[in-house]
Design a protein around this motif. Structure first.
Motif, mmCIF file in Angstrom:
data_model
loop_
_atom_site.group_PDB
_atom_site.id
_atom_site.type_symbol
_atom_site.label_atom_id
_atom_site.label_comp_id
_atom_site.label_asym_id
_atom_site.label_seq_id
_atom_site.Cartn_x
_atom_site.Cartn_y
_atom_site.Cartn_z
ATOM 1 N N ALA A 170 1.169 -1.366 0.292
ATOM 2 C CA ALA A 170 -0.511 -0.106 -0.052
ATOM 3 C C ALA A 170 0.635 1.535 -0.081
ATOM 4 O O ALA A 170 1.860 1.612 0.409
ATOM 5 N N ASP A 171 0.482 2.448 -0.206
ATOM 6 C CA ASP A 171 1.226 3.741 -0.096
ATOM 7 C C ASP A 171 0.210 4.479 1.022
ATOM 8 O O ASP A 171 -1.623 4.457 0.473
ATOM 9 N N SER A 172 0.768 5.850 1.220
ATOM 10 C CA SER A 172 0.223 6.232 2.152
ATOM 11 C C SER A 172 -1.109 7.310 1.682
ATOM 12 O O SER A 172 -1.029 7.570 0.196
ATOM 13 N N ALA A 173 -1.893 7.790 2.109
ATOM 14 C CA ALA A 173 -2.609 8.001 1.595
ATOM 15 C C ALA A 173 -2.447 9.647 1.369
ATOM 16 O O ALA A 173 -1.699 10.003 1.933
ATOM 17 N N PRO A 174 -3.526 10.009 0.083
ATOM 18 C CA PRO A 174 -2.632 11.539 -0.197
ATOM 19 C C PRO A 174 -3.063 12.741 0.629
ATOM 20 O O PRO A 174 -2.627 13.610 0.630
ATOM 21 N N GLN A 175 -3.838 12.069 1.955
ATOM 22 C CA GLN A 175 -4.028 13.767 2.703
ATOM 23 C C GLN A 175 -2.818 14.692 3.517
ATOM 24 O O GLN A 175 -1.954 13.141 3.114
ATOM 25 N N ARG A 176 -2.927 14.978 3.496
ATOM 26 C CA ARG A 176 -1.555 15.695 3.926
ATOM 27 C C ARG A 176 -1.653 15.049 6.079
ATOM 28 O O ARG A 176 -2.970 14.985 6.702
ATOM 29 N N GLY A 177 -0.358 15.334 6.115
ATOM 30 C CA GLY A 177 -0.654 14.153 7.277
ATOM 31 C C GLY A 177 -0.699 12.905 7.667
ATOM 32 O O GLY A 177 -0.689 12.231 8.717
ATOM 33 N N ALA A 178 -0.972 12.785 6.185
ATOM 34 C CA ALA A 178 -0.886 10.670 6.637
ATOM 35 C C ALA A 178 -0.210 10.200 6.812
ATOM 36 O O ALA A 178 1.679 10.276 6.374
ATOM 37 N N LEU A 179 0.262 8.968 7.856
ATOM 38 C CA LEU A 179 0.787 7.597 7.981
ATOM 39 C C LEU A 179 1.310 7.495 6.715
ATOM 40 O O LEU A 179 1.071 6.864 6.127
ATOM 41 N N SER A 180 3.163 6.885 6.846
ATOM 42 C CA SER A 180 3.470 5.281 5.842
ATOM 43 C C SER A 180 2.371 4.531 6.291
ATOM 44 O O SER A 180 2.126 4.259 7.646
ATOM 45 N N PRO A 181 2.064 3.174 5.142
ATOM 46 C CA PRO A 181 1.843 2.874 5.725
ATOM 47 C C PRO A 181 2.619 1.200 7.223
ATOM 48 O O PRO A 181 1.889 1.141 7.738
ATOM 49 N N GLU A 182 4.279 1.396 7.354
ATOM 50 C CA GLU A 182 4.619 0.699 7.862
ATOM 51 C C GLU A 182 3.875 1.403 9.578
ATOM 52 O O GLU A 182 3.572 1.362 9.858
ATOM 53 N N GLN A 183 4.345 3.069 9.455
ATOM 54 C CA GLN A 183 3.848 3.421 10.839
ATOM 55 C C GLN A 183 2.522 2.853 11.043
ATOM 56 O O GLN A 183 1.911 3.046 12.605
ATOM 57 N N TYR A 184 1.268 3.672 10.228
ATOM 58 C CA TYR A 184 -0.442 3.302 9.849
ATOM 59 C C TYR A 184 -0.906 2.144 11.089
ATOM 60 O O TYR A 184 -1.541 1.854 11.556
ATOM 61 N N PHE A 185 0.058 0.879 10.591
ATOM 62 C CA PHE A 185 -0.752 -0.182 10.954
ATOM 63 C C PHE A 185 0.048 -1.155 12.082
ATOM 64 O O PHE A 185 -0.275 -1.956 12.867
ATOM 65 N N THR A 186 1.398 -0.416 12.654
ATOM 66 C CA THR A 186 1.958 -0.732 13.691
ATOM 67 C C THR A 186 1.481 0.111 14.705
ATOM 68 O O THR A 186 0.875 -0.336 15.702
ATOM 69 N N ARG A 187 0.823 1.606 14.548
ATOM 70 C CA ARG A 187 0.016 2.118 15.615
ATOM 71 C C ARG A 187 -1.706 1.204 16.167
ATOM 72 O O ARG A 187 -1.713 1.129 16.723
ATOM 73 N N LEU A 188 -1.780 0.714 14.496
ATOM 74 C CA LEU A 188 -3.270 -0.177 14.819
ATOM 75 C C LEU A 188 -3.074 -1.465 15.082
ATOM 76 O O LEU A 188 -3.526 -1.767 16.675
ATOM 77 N N GLY A 189 -1.391 -2.040 14.909
ATOM 78 C CA GLY A 189 -1.817 -3.260 15.750
ATOM 79 C C GLY A 189 -1.063 -2.680 17.645
ATOM 80 O O GLY A 189 -1.641 -3.835 17.883
ATOM 81 N N GLN A 190 -0.422 -2.123 17.756
ATOM 82 C CA GLN A 190 -0.017 -2.347 19.067
ATOM 83 C C GLN A 190 -1.129 -2.058 19.906
ATOM 84 O O GLN A 190 -1.589 -1.885 20.856
#
Length: 466
Positions: free
Chosen positions: A206-226
């Protein structure tokens, strides 16, 4: 004002228990009566059921303490019929999802998850200890409870996080999901009563969402996993749901908490070790959509199952087994039901060694359950039917004993007890097996079996592994 004396319909519902268990059962019964009276919870009047209550209370501190702390739970389970009913696929999952769906925030989610766990574990333990269910149903129930808690919690957490931070987008332009690989006994649908759950987090490329301030996929899913780990494993006054172990992920504790499909495929192709192949046999994806789960399964299949007869796997398994034996000896765990000689782990070794060697060509060996694989080995003529029967009986007996040990106090125990009371609890409520009492009153059972003359050449090779 004099304290009201609480009496039962049956004078001594604990009278049929072994003598050494009667006092503790009587004390728990009276504590339960007092708690039920204080909570205005109805106590079953049937004398046979009262005797059953005492029998279960004598077998499990966890069940007794839960009923004394929340006496209305037993009434609720009886009134809705769930305590007496056999399990059906997806019924438990729908029940858990319905309770979690109403949660409004993470704090409420944690509370509901823990109360759901208490209720369902009480039901599962009761039915097992009362002798109302079979081992396969108990293991399936425990596994389905874990599946339901993981998937329902992940669904809520993902929705809440996406409302705050845009989710990464997959190749189809839609939000990419986090998938959870259930490993070990959870992956095989054979979860213990008080077991850690081994998980791996991954996501489609996946790629980061185009919106400003969006997290990278690894950051996003790491936060969700935690967030999912915290929801399941944090302990409070209601306890925890499941202890989560993430050490089986690529690179272990040094690796990313969540990695992409691409990163996972590269790791297993270039650095995957034989013990990881062994572990991946039981891997089962949860969460996400059907297409993502299928893609993940196909990605892992070539790593686990080779297209040729992979007899080289024997050497790696021999090394792994030697390491386990050394650790067992170092820690003095010869009486460990799981790790001791002839224990659960060795039966699993037999089944999974054949899977690694022949699973690339024989699709029927690509199952996860130990009992299922043993049956296939007999049907394919890879093991003598008599040896398969012996191993199946040994496996069921050991898993039953393991579950009863863990249900006593909701603790991850696998060693045979040496106290007389706990010995009586285990021997009295575990199906007949090769129990022995050695000098000094130490309880043990035969962890060995004899295998008949093998009918297949590769089976003979494997016997040497043991």
């Amino acid at each position: 004002m004099a304290r009201k004396t609480i009496t039962s319909v049956s004078k001594t519902p604990w009278s049929q228990l072994p003598v050494q268990l009667q006092d503790s059962a009587a004390n728990r019964w009276n504590s339960f009566l007092e708690a039920a009276h204080a909570a205005k919870a109805r106590v079953p009047a049937d004398a046979a059921f009262q005797a059953c209550i005492c029998r279960v209370f004598a077998s499990s501190d966890f069940v007794a303490d839960t009923c004394i702390r929340r006496p209305q739970l037993l009434t609720e389970l009886l009134d809705c019929g769930e305590l007496l009913a056999d399990s059906w696929p997806q019924v438990l999952a729908r029940r858990v999802a319905a309770r979690i769906d109403a949660c409004r925030d993470e704090r409420e989610l944690k509370t509901v998850l823990r109360r759901v766990r208490q209720r369902e574990m009480l039901r599962i333990a009761w039915r097992d200890l009362a002798g109302w269910t079979s081992l396969p149903e108990t293991l399936e129930d425990l596994s389905e409870l874990a599946d339901a808690c993981i998937e329902a919690a992940l669904s809520k957490l993902a929705a809440w996080q996406a409302a705050e931070t845009p989710a990464p987008l997959g190749e189809n332009g839609q939000p990419a999901p986090l998938l959870v690989l259930a490993m070990g006994k959870l992956g095989a649908g054979e979860l213990n009563f008080s077991s850690d759950i081994d998980l791996i987090f991954t996501y489609p490329d996946a790629d980061s969402a185009p919106q400003r301030g969006a997290l990278s996929p690894e950051q996003y899913f790491t936060r969700l996993g935690q967030a999912l780990i915290n929801a399941l494993s944090d302990s409070d006054h209601d306890g925890f749901v499941f202890r989560v172990d993430m050490r089986l992920r690529p690179y272990g504790n040094a690796g990313a908490l969540a990695c992409s499909f691409e990163a996972m495929e590269e790791y297993y192709q270039s650095q995957g070790r034989e013990w990881e192949r062994y572990a991946m046999i039981k891997a089962r994806p949860l969460g996400g959509d059907t297409a993502s789960r299928s893609a993940l399964t196909e990605l892992l299949r070539p790593f686990v199952y080779r297209r040729y007869l992979d007899f080289h796997a024997f050497e790696s398994l021999r090394d792994l087994k030697t390491q386990i034996q050394r650790e067992v000896e170092r820690k003095g765990q010869q009486d460990n039901i799981k790790l001791g000689p002839g224990g659960i782990r060795e039966i699993e070794f037999i089944a999974q060694a054949f899977q690694l060697v022949r699973g690339g060509r024989e699709l029927r060996l690509r199952q996860r359950g130990v009992l299922d694989i043993l049956q296939v080995l007999a049907e394919l003529g890879l093991m003598p039917p008599s040896a398969v029967l012996e191993l199946r009986e040994a496996y069921v007996f050991r898993r039953q004993a393991e579950n009863r040990l863990q249900a006593m106090q909701d603790r991850q125990l696998q060693r045979l007890p040496d106290g007389e009371d706990d010995q009586a609890r285990l021997v009295g409520y575990t199906p007949a097996g090769p129990w022995e009492v050695q000098a000094g009153g130490v309880l043990t059972f035969s962890l060995f079996w004899e295998i008949e003359q093998p009918l297949a050449q590769d089976y003979a090779v494997f016997v040497q592994l043991l």
